[in-house]
Design a protein around this motif. Structure first.
Motif, PDB file in Angstrom:
ATOM      1  N   HIS A  68      39.563  39.775  44.272  1.00 34.47           N
ATOM      2  CA  HIS A  68      40.705  40.621  44.639  1.00 34.47           C
ATOM      3  C   HIS A  68      41.871  40.415  43.672  1.00 34.47           C
ATOM      4  O   HIS A  68      43.039  40.399  44.071  1.00 34.47           O
ATOM      5  N   GLY A  69      41.529  40.254  42.417  1.00 33.33           N
ATOM      6  CA  GLY A  69      42.547  40.046  41.395  1.00 33.33           C
ATOM      7  C   GLY A  69      42.724  41.251  40.499  1.00 33.33           C
ATOM      8  O   GLY A  69      42.445  42.381  40.895  1.00 33.33           O
ATOM      9  N   CYS A  70      43.155  40.979  39.258  1.00 28.54           N
ATOM     10  CA  CYS A  70      43.497  42.060  38.346  1.00 28.54           C
ATOM     11  C   CYS A  70      42.913  41.817  36.954  1.00 28.54           C
ATOM     12  O   CYS A  70      43.447  42.314  35.960  1.00 28.54           O
ATOM     13  N   ALA A 128      38.583  47.911  43.837  1.00 28.21           N
ATOM     14  CA  ALA A 128      39.992  48.158  44.172  1.00 28.21           C
ATOM     15  C   ALA A 128      40.218  48.097  45.674  1.00 28.21           C
ATOM     16  O   ALA A 128      40.157  49.115  46.372  1.00 28.21           O
ATOM     17  N   GLY A 129      40.478  46.895  46.171  1.00 29.75           N
ATOM     18  CA  GLY A 129      41.013  46.761  47.517  1.00 29.75           C
ATOM     19  C   GLY A 129      42.520  46.969  47.454  1.00 29.75           C
ATOM     20  O   GLY A 129      43.083  47.253  46.402  1.00 29.75           O
ATOM     21  N   TRP A 130      43.217  46.783  48.561  1.00 27.43           N
ATOM     22  CA  TRP A 130      44.660  47.037  48.521  1.00 27.43           C
ATOM     23  C   TRP A 130      45.373  46.032  47.619  1.00 27.43           C
ATOM     24  O   TRP A 130      46.328  46.387  46.924  1.00 27.43           O
ATOM     25  N   ARG A 131      44.876  44.795  47.577  1.00 31.54           N
ATOM     26  CA  ARG A 131      45.523  43.795  46.719  1.00 31.54           C
ATOM     27  C   ARG A 131      45.349  44.165  45.242  1.00 31.54           C
ATOM     28  O   ARG A 131      46.290  44.053  44.452  1.00 31.54           O
ATOM     29  N   GLY A 132      44.150  44.578  44.873  1.00 36.24           N
ATOM     30  CA  GLY A 132      43.917  44.987  43.493  1.00 36.24           C
ATOM     31  C   GLY A 132      44.732  46.206  43.112  1.00 36.24           C
ATOM     32  O   GLY A 132      45.314  46.255  42.016  1.00 36.24           O
ATOM     33  N   LEU A 133      44.799  47.182  44.006  1.00 42.30           N
ATOM     34  CA  LEU A 133      45.599  48.374  43.735  1.00 42.30           C
ATOM     35  C   LEU A 133      47.069  48.004  43.533  1.00 42.30           C
ATOM     36  O   LEU A 133      47.713  48.457  42.588  1.00 42.30           O
ATOM     37  N   LEU A 210      48.115  52.863  59.325  1.00 42.27           N
ATOM     38  CA  LEU A 210      46.831  53.275  58.771  1.00 42.27           C
ATOM     39  C   LEU A 210      47.072  53.708  57.328  1.00 42.27           C
ATOM     40  O   LEU A 210      47.938  54.537  57.055  1.00 42.27           O
ATOM     41  N   ALA A 211      46.303  53.121  56.415  1.00 41.28           N
ATOM     42  CA  ALA A 211      46.515  53.363  54.988  1.00 41.28           C
ATOM     43  C   ALA A 211      45.361  54.170  54.397  1.00 41.28           C
ATOM     44  O   ALA A 211      44.196  53.965  54.739  1.00 41.28           O
ATOM     45  N   ASP A 212      45.710  55.064  53.503  1.00 42.28           N
ATOM     46  CA  ASP A 212      44.741  55.895  52.787  1.00 42.28           C
ATOM     47  C   ASP A 212      44.474  55.248  51.426  1.00 42.28           C
ATOM     48  O   ASP A 212      45.211  55.465  50.467  1.00 42.28           O
ATOM     49  N   LEU A 213      43.421  54.431  51.364  1.00 46.55           N
ATOM     50  CA  LEU A 213      43.119  53.680  50.149  1.00 46.55           C
ATOM     51  C   LEU A 213      42.816  54.613  48.972  1.00 46.55           C
ATOM     52  O   LEU A 213      43.339  54.427  47.868  1.00 46.55           O
ATOM     53  N   ALA A 214      41.994  55.624  49.209  1.00 47.75           N
ATOM     54  CA  ALA A 214      41.672  56.579  48.145  1.00 47.75           C
ATOM     55  C   ALA A 214      42.907  57.367  47.730  1.00 47.75           C
ATOM     56  O   ALA A 214      43.114  57.652  46.548  1.00 47.75           O
ATOM     57  N   GLY A 215      43.759  57.706  48.698  1.00 47.95           N
ATOM     58  CA  GLY A 215      44.988  58.430  48.378  1.00 47.95           C
ATOM     59  C   GLY A 215      45.925  57.595  47.521  1.00 47.95           C
ATOM     60  O   GLY A 215      46.559  58.119  46.592  1.00 47.95           O
ATOM     61  N   LEU A 216      46.027  56.307  47.814  1.00 51.56           N
ATOM     62  CA  LEU A 216      46.858  55.421  46.993  1.00 51.56           C
ATOM     63  C   LEU A 216      46.304  55.325  45.573  1.00 51.56           C
ATOM     64  O   LEU A 216      47.070  55.305  44.597  1.00 51.56           O
ATOM     65  N   ALA A 217      44.982  55.285  45.455  1.00 50.97           N
ATOM     66  CA  ALA A 217      44.373  55.239  44.121  1.00 50.97           C
ATOM     67  C   ALA A 217      44.676  56.514  43.348  1.00 50.97           C
ATOM     68  O   ALA A 217      45.017  56.485  42.155  1.00 50.97           O
ATOM     69  N   ARG A 218      44.555  57.666  44.002  1.00 55.00           N
ATOM     70  CA  ARG A 218      44.841  58.938  43.334  1.00 55.00           C
ATOM     71  C   ARG A 218      46.294  58.995  42.854  1.00 55.00           C
ATOM     72  O   ARG A 218      46.581  59.483  41.754  1.00 55.00           O
TER      73      ARG A 218
END
Length: 272
Positions: A68-70, A128-133, A210-218
Motif C-alpha cells: 500500500h505504498g507508492c 491502487a487502494g485509497w492509501r496508494g491513491l 461511502l467512497a468511490d474508489l474508481a471515481g477518485l482514480a478518474r
C-alpha cells in the motif's frame, strides 16, 4: 478471465482474473494467486501454473510484495523476473518497455489499474487502494510512462517523451461506491489535495462516508491530462461468486491483473 474493453494497441496484452477456474477450496476457492494470505502453497503454485498455461504467458509474472505504498518497480532499473524471484520486489506497481515482461498486481477490493501508451511501447500495472491513491501512485505511474525513466533491459532510457494525452487506462474490478465505507480522515486527506473530489464521497452512518474508489482514480488521472480511462464497472464486494473481497470476507484470496508487451518493442515504436 476479464479481457479489458479498451482501444489498446494489438501488442498490448491485458487480462484480469476472477476467483473462478482454479484448484483452491474454502475461503480461497478457487483461483487464489497470492502466496501471503494463508492458502496452501502447493495450491497457489498450481493456480499460478494454470494462469501461465491458460494465457500462454511469455515469462513468469513479476509478483510483487505489495505494501500500500507508492513505489514502482522498473522506474529506475529494467525489470527482471529473476530479481523478483530472489525475494520479491516490494512495490505497488510495475512499469516496463521490454517485450515479454509481465507486470502484475493482486487485489481483493483495491483498484487494479492497467496503463499503456497509444503506440504500445510502454505498459504499467498499479495496485491502487485509497492509501496508494492518496500517496500519488497513479501520478507516479503516469510520470514513469511519460518520461524517459522506463528502461529496457539494456538500461538505456527511451528517447521519446510521451504526452499524457496518449496514455490509455483500464480500471479493473474493485470495491464499488455503495460498499466502500471509510472514515472522515480518509475523506479529508483527499479533499486537502483536491477539494472537488468531495463528489466522490457520500455520507454513510456514524459520521462515516461511502467512497468511490474508481471515481477518485478518474479525477486524479484527469488532472494529469489522462482522459482515455475505461473500465471501473466491476464491484468485488457485491459479487461473491465471481470475486474475492477482503472487506466482505476477511480471510480470502486475491485476483490478478496482468499486462505485457508482445513482439519487438523497437519495431512497434516506429509504427504509426
Amino acid at each position: 478471465m476479464i479481457v479489458p474493453d479498451w482501444p489498446a494497441p494489438a501488442r498490448v496484452k491485458a487480462y484480469s482474473t476472477t476467483r473462478e477456474g482454479g484448484v483452491g477450496a474454502g475461503d480461497y476457492a478457487s483461483l487464489n494467486l497470492a502466496d501471503h494470505v494463508g492458502d496452501a502453497p502447493e495450491r497457489v503454485a498450481r493456480n499460478r501454473a494454470i494462469l501461465r498455461e491458460h494465457l500462454q504467458l511469455p515469462s513468469e509474472p513479476l509478483w510483487l510484495r505489495q505494501v500500500h505504498g507508492c513505489r514502482l518497480a522498473g522506474e529506475d532499473a529494467a525489470l527482471s523476473s529473476d530479481a523478483c524471484k530472489r525475494g520479491g520486489c516490494e512495490a505497488d506497481g510495475a512499469v516496463t518497455s521490454e517485450a515479454g515482461v509481465v507486470c502484475v498486481v493482486m487485489t481483493a477490493d483495491c483498484l487494479p489499474v492497467l496503463m499503456c501508451d497509444d503506440r504500445g511501447t510502454r505498459v504499467a500495472a498499479v495496485h491502487a487502494g485509497w492509501r496508494g491513491l492518496a500517496s500519488g501512485i497513479l501520478e507516479r505511474a503516469v510520470t514513469a510512462i511519460c518520461a524517459s525513466s522506463a528502461l529496457r533491459a539494456s538500461e538505456r532510457p527511451l528517447a521519446e517523451r510521451i504526452p499524457s494525452e496518449r496514455i490509455l487506462v483500464w480500471l479493473g474490478p474493485a470495491i464499488g461506491p455503495d460498499a466502500f465505507e471509510v472514515g472522515p480522515e480518509v475523506r479529508e486527506r483527499f479533499l486537502e489535495a483536491d477539494p472537488e473530489s468531495i463528489d466522490a464521497f457520500r455520507a454513510s452512518n456514524n459520521g462515516r462516508f461511502l467512497a468511490d474508489l474508481a471515481g477518485l482514480a478518474r479525477r486524479r488521472l484527469a488532472r494529469l491530462g489522462v482522459t482515455a480511462v475505461h473500465g471501473g464497472g466491476y464491484c468485488t464486494h457485491s459479487n461473491p461468486r465471481r470475486f474475492f473481497s477482503y472487506r466482505r470476507d476477511g480471510v480470502t484470496g486475491r485476483m490478478a491483473s496482468l499486462i505485457w508487451l508482445a513482439g519487438d518493442g523497437a519495431a512497434a515504436a516506429g509504427d504509426t
